[in-house]
Design a protein around this motif. Structure first.
Motif, mmCIF file in Angstrom:
data_model
loop_
_atom_site.group_PDB
_atom_site.id
_atom_site.type_symbol
_atom_site.label_atom_id
_atom_site.label_comp_id
_atom_site.label_asym_id
_atom_site.label_seq_id
_atom_site.Cartn_x
_atom_site.Cartn_y
_atom_site.Cartn_z
ATOM 1 N N TRP A 373 12.358 0.238 8.108
ATOM 2 C CA TRP A 373 11.841 0.828 6.871
ATOM 3 C C TRP A 373 11.362 -0.300 5.970
ATOM 4 N N HIS A 374 10.034 -0.398 5.822
ATOM 5 C CA HIS A 374 9.417 -1.495 5.060
ATOM 6 C C HIS A 374 9.901 -2.867 5.550
ATOM 7 N N MET A 375 10.326 -2.943 6.793
ATOM 8 C CA MET A 375 10.828 -4.196 7.395
ATOM 9 C C MET A 375 12.006 -4.783 6.619
ATOM 10 N N VAL A 376 12.734 -3.930 5.904
ATOM 11 C CA VAL A 376 13.911 -4.384 5.150
ATOM 12 C C VAL A 376 15.145 -3.605 5.594
ATOM 13 N N ALA A 399 11.009 -13.259 4.030
ATOM 14 C CA ALA A 399 12.413 -13.097 3.664
ATOM 15 C C ALA A 399 12.577 -12.970 2.154
ATOM 16 N N ASP A 400 11.752 -13.703 1.399
ATOM 17 C CA ASP A 400 11.852 -13.638 -0.056
ATOM 18 C C ASP A 400 11.339 -12.302 -0.585
ATOM 19 N N ALA A 401 10.241 -11.794 -0.023
ATOM 20 C CA ALA A 401 9.753 -10.478 -0.432
ATOM 21 C C ALA A 401 10.827 -9.419 -0.191
ATOM 22 N N SER A 402 11.540 -9.534 0.933
ATOM 23 C CA SER A 402 12.632 -8.603 1.234
ATOM 24 C C SER A 402 13.767 -8.734 0.223
ATOM 25 N N SER A 403 14.109 -9.969 -0.144
ATOM 26 C CA SER A 403 15.203 -10.194 -1.093
ATOM 27 C C SER A 403 14.855 -9.663 -2.478
ATOM 28 N N LEU A 404 13.610 -9.859 -2.889
ATOM 29 C CA LEU A 404 13.184 -9.337 -4.188
ATOM 30 C C LEU A 404 13.233 -7.816 -4.205
ATOM 31 N N PHE A 405 12.797 -7.207 -3.110
ATOM 32 C CA PHE A 405 12.902 -5.752 -3.035
ATOM 33 C C PHE A 405 14.361 -5.308 -3.048
ATOM 34 N N ALA A 462 4.391 -1.755 9.771
ATOM 35 C CA ALA A 462 4.723 -3.175 9.713
ATOM 36 C C ALA A 462 4.161 -3.777 8.423
ATOM 37 N N ARG A 463 4.668 -4.936 8.085
ATOM 38 C CA ARG A 463 4.169 -5.637 6.916
ATOM 39 C C ARG A 463 2.691 -5.986 7.065
ATOM 40 N N THR A 464 2.061 -6.248 5.917
ATOM 41 C CA THR A 464 0.682 -6.719 5.938
ATOM 42 C C THR A 464 0.657 -8.220 5.669
ATOM 43 N N TYR A 465 0.852 -8.598 4.430
ATOM 44 C CA TYR A 465 0.916 -10.028 4.114
ATOM 45 C C TYR A 465 1.679 -10.209 2.802
ATOM 46 N N TYR A 466 1.981 -11.438 2.463
ATOM 47 C CA TYR A 466 2.934 -11.742 1.411
ATOM 48 C C TYR A 466 2.558 -11.158 0.054
ATOM 49 N N LEU A 467 1.334 -11.351 -0.402
ATOM 50 C CA LEU A 467 0.988 -10.898 -1.743
ATOM 51 C C LEU A 467 1.109 -9.379 -1.855
ATOM 52 N N ALA A 468 0.714 -8.653 -0.822
ATOM 53 C CA ALA A 468 0.879 -7.192 -0.829
ATOM 54 C C ALA A 468 2.362 -6.821 -0.807
ATOM 55 N N ASP A 469 3.148 -7.525 -0.009
ATOM 56 C CA ASP A 469 4.583 -7.237 0.057
ATOM 57 C C ASP A 469 5.290 -7.604 -1.243
ATOM 58 N N LEU A 470 4.799 -8.646 -1.897
ATOM 59 C CA LEU A 470 5.371 -9.039 -3.183
ATOM 60 C C LEU A 470 5.124 -7.954 -4.231
ATOM 61 N N ILE A 471 3.924 -7.395 -4.238
ATOM 62 C CA ILE A 471 3.618 -6.307 -5.166
ATOM 63 C C ILE A 471 4.495 -5.096 -4.881
ATOM 64 N N PHE A 472 4.666 -4.783 -3.583
ATOM 65 C CA PHE A 472 5.534 -3.654 -3.241
ATOM 66 C C PHE A 472 6.972 -3.906 -3.683
ATOM 67 N N SER A 473 7.445 -5.136 -3.495
ATOM 68 C CA SER A 473 8.837 -5.437 -3.850
ATOM 69 C C SER A 473 9.109 -5.226 -5.328
ATOM 70 N N LYS A 474 8.060 -5.356 -6.148
ATOM 71 C CA LYS A 474 8.232 -5.212 -7.589
ATOM 72 C C LYS A 474 7.878 -3.820 -8.102
ATOM 73 N N GLY A 476 6.471 -1.034 -5.758
ATOM 74 C CA GLY A 476 6.267 0.003 -4.757
ATOM 75 C C GLY A 476 7.261 1.148 -4.864
ATOM 76 N N ARG A 477 6.876 2.289 -4.255
ATOM 77 C CA ARG A 477 7.718 3.479 -4.301
ATOM 78 C C ARG A 477 8.933 3.289 -3.407
ATOM 79 N N ILE A 478 10.103 3.530 -3.962
ATOM 80 C CA ILE A 478 11.347 3.288 -3.232
ATOM 81 C C ILE A 478 11.794 4.499 -2.424
ATOM 82 N N GLY A 479 11.616 5.687 -2.945
ATOM 83 C CA GLY A 479 12.317 6.848 -2.400
ATOM 84 C C GLY A 479 11.754 7.460 -1.137
ATOM 85 N N GLU A 480 10.587 7.037 -0.665
ATOM 86 C CA GLU A 480 9.964 7.684 0.480
ATOM 87 C C GLU A 480 10.809 7.516 1.755
#
Length: 490
Positions: A373-376, A399-405, A462-474, A476-480
């Motif tokens: 789920w979101h690779m996390v 790993a950092d994008a995952s930790s921020l999320f 699967a993930r796309t790339y860091y900047l997109a994942d960083l935006i999601f971590s801050k 993005g929708r959590i409940g889906e």
């Protein structure tokens, strides 16, 4: 979520397994963004560093630049983008000590099993320490264990290898007392490990031969960072700007490779041709049968691999093994390579979760085949996160994008009085499984049946790339596709 649980020994809100770069990074994110959460890092080894402490083969170094492989909160401040393991370990120790993370690490604590109780909404871990087994309890479990098997290498069938009379060495278990000075060494393999070993061993060995079944793409890069900002800006700002620049450049180069593979291949092979001796042919030794980034590219700082070929101390052979003999390797072509030492740099065995036995409500939980789920988080597994990096960029970015999320998720759980979160595949949803890691390396294909999957849609993609994942971590929708169990239901 941070309310202490009465009567529980060794209780923490968040328990991190592994004091490698992922675990150290997650610890910083937790203590800086969730200061009222108690956490601990359990490390089975005696030092932090993970991979960089385990692997001891000659010349071991990063295959990503340290400006992006390093921590965003403590930037790499040297001018060499590629660093050896000793420098990376020193950097990690310095980072952990500077921010007090080292005080939360318990070394020689090997996690044997982790069991989740739906009634208690807690994980209970059996942990071996000094020959005895103790228990830790946590609300949320974080796997910072990477995906390598630290205990067993990848088994490779090499005909007659048991007949060889000299040392047969796997890079993952390099003997400290191995003397290869003035010896003839054959390294079997063509990946990043072999590309690292060749120039390092060629300095003192009599001859180093890299024997490959098929070649990899090798990219030279200067191992000095040059920026016009160095003379006008503070060092930390220069590091951050360099980091951002490399994140963007790496992504653009990857997209170029995938969209224009033939053009990229010609460009890469021209670069190789300019660096190899005239006596060495690009084809077959440096012209892979696959497209760039079907497998990970091998970095060669300052062209050291090619320099070792030009020195005459190293060579490349592209052939199949007919049989290993007592004093060398006989090839299908009929040639025999004399050898005093054989190094099997044929890949690593993958094992997600560090080999820890996982159970939910007493039933064993098999990670294989489950959707990420979101690779996390993982399908059907409560309150557990996996800190995983990228295959096409620096590990630490992912790993950092995952930790921020994760810190955002934990804050949401506190705010909404949620005791447990469990990714669930919607009833009736048809999700087409995809490979866990989008590369075609032999060792990844060998492990595919034992790994989780990603999906073709929704939060399972699967993930796309860091900047997109960083935006999601801050944001993005959590409940889906995420079941939330209220604390009041306990």
């Amino acid at each position: 979520m941070h309310v202490p649980t009465p009567g529980r020994e060794n209780f923490v809100d968040v328990l991190i397994i592994g004091a490698g770069i992922s675990g150290i990074n997650a610890a910083y994110r937790i203590q800086s963004q969730l200061p009222d959460h108690k956490y601990v890092i359990l490390e089975g080894r005696g030092e932090m560093g993970g991979t960089w402490d385990l692997f001891r083969y000659p010349g071991i170094r990063s295959d990503s630049d340290l400006f992006t492989f390093g921590f965003a909160w403590h930037p790499w401040n040297q001018n060499n983008p590629i660093a050896e393991a000793s420098a990376i370990k020193a950097y990690m120790n310095d980072s952990a000590r500077l921010f007090g993370i080292d005080r939360h690490i318990l070394f020689h604590h090997k996690v044997l099993s982790a069991s989740y109780s739906s009634s208690d909404k807690l994980w209970t871990l059996s942990v071996e320490y000094k020959g005895a087994v103790t228990t830790f309890v946590t609300r949320f479990l974080v796997f910072g264990t990477g995906y390598y098997d630290y205990e067993q290498p990848l088994k490779t069938e090499i005909p007659g290898i048991d007949q060889f009379q000299g040392p047969v060495v796997h890079p993952q278990f390099w003997p400290e007392d191995l003397d290869y000075s003035n010896k003839k060494v054959v390294i079997i393999g063509s990946g990043a490990t072999a590309i690292t070993l060749v120039p390092s061993m060629a300095k003192t060995a009599a001859k180093v031969t890299m024997l490959q079944r098929s070649p990899s793409y090798i990219v030279s890069m200067p191992n000095r960072s040059k920026s016009i900002f160095h003379s006008i800006l503070p060092g930390r700002m220069v590091s951050l700007l360099t980091r951002f620049q490399l994140i963007v450049k790496t992504r653009l180069f990857y997209l170029f490779c995938r969209n224009f593979p033939n053009m990229t291949k010609r460009m890469l092979l021209r670069g190789v041709h300019r660096q190899i001796p005239e006596t060495v042919a690009v084809d077959p030794h440096f012209s892979p049968r696959y497209n760039p980034w079907d497998q990970r590219l091998c970095l060669c700082p300052d062209g050291d691999f090619f320099k070792s070929l030009s020195s005459g101390k190293a060579e490349v052979k592209t052939d199949l093994i007919d049989a290993v003999q007592g004093d060398g390797i006989r090839l299908k072509s009929g040639e025999t390579l004399p050898a005093d030492i054989v190094v099997t740099a044929t890949g690593l065995k993958l094992r997600l979760g560090g080999g820890i036995r996982v159970a939910v409500d007493g039933a064993p939980f098999d990670l294989a085949g489950k959707l990420m789920w979101h690779m996390v988080l993982m399908q059907d597994l409560p309150n557990a996160a996996f800190l995983l990096g990228y295959t096409n960029a620096s590990w630490t970015l992912g790993a950092d994008a995952s930790s921020l999320f994760l810190t955002r998720l934990l804050r949401m759980m506190d705010r909404k009085a949620v005791a447990a979160v469990i990714p669930r595949k919607d009833a009736g949803a048809t999700i087409q499984p995809r490979k866990f890691l989008d590369l075609n390396s032999t060792y990844l294909n060998a492990a595919e049946k034992d790994l989780p999957k990603t999906g073709d849609r929704g939060p399972w993609k699967a993930r796309t790339y860091y900047l997109a994942d960083l935006i999601f971590s801050k944001y993005g929708r959590i409940g889906e596709s995420l079941e939330m169990v209220k604390a009041s239901s306990v």
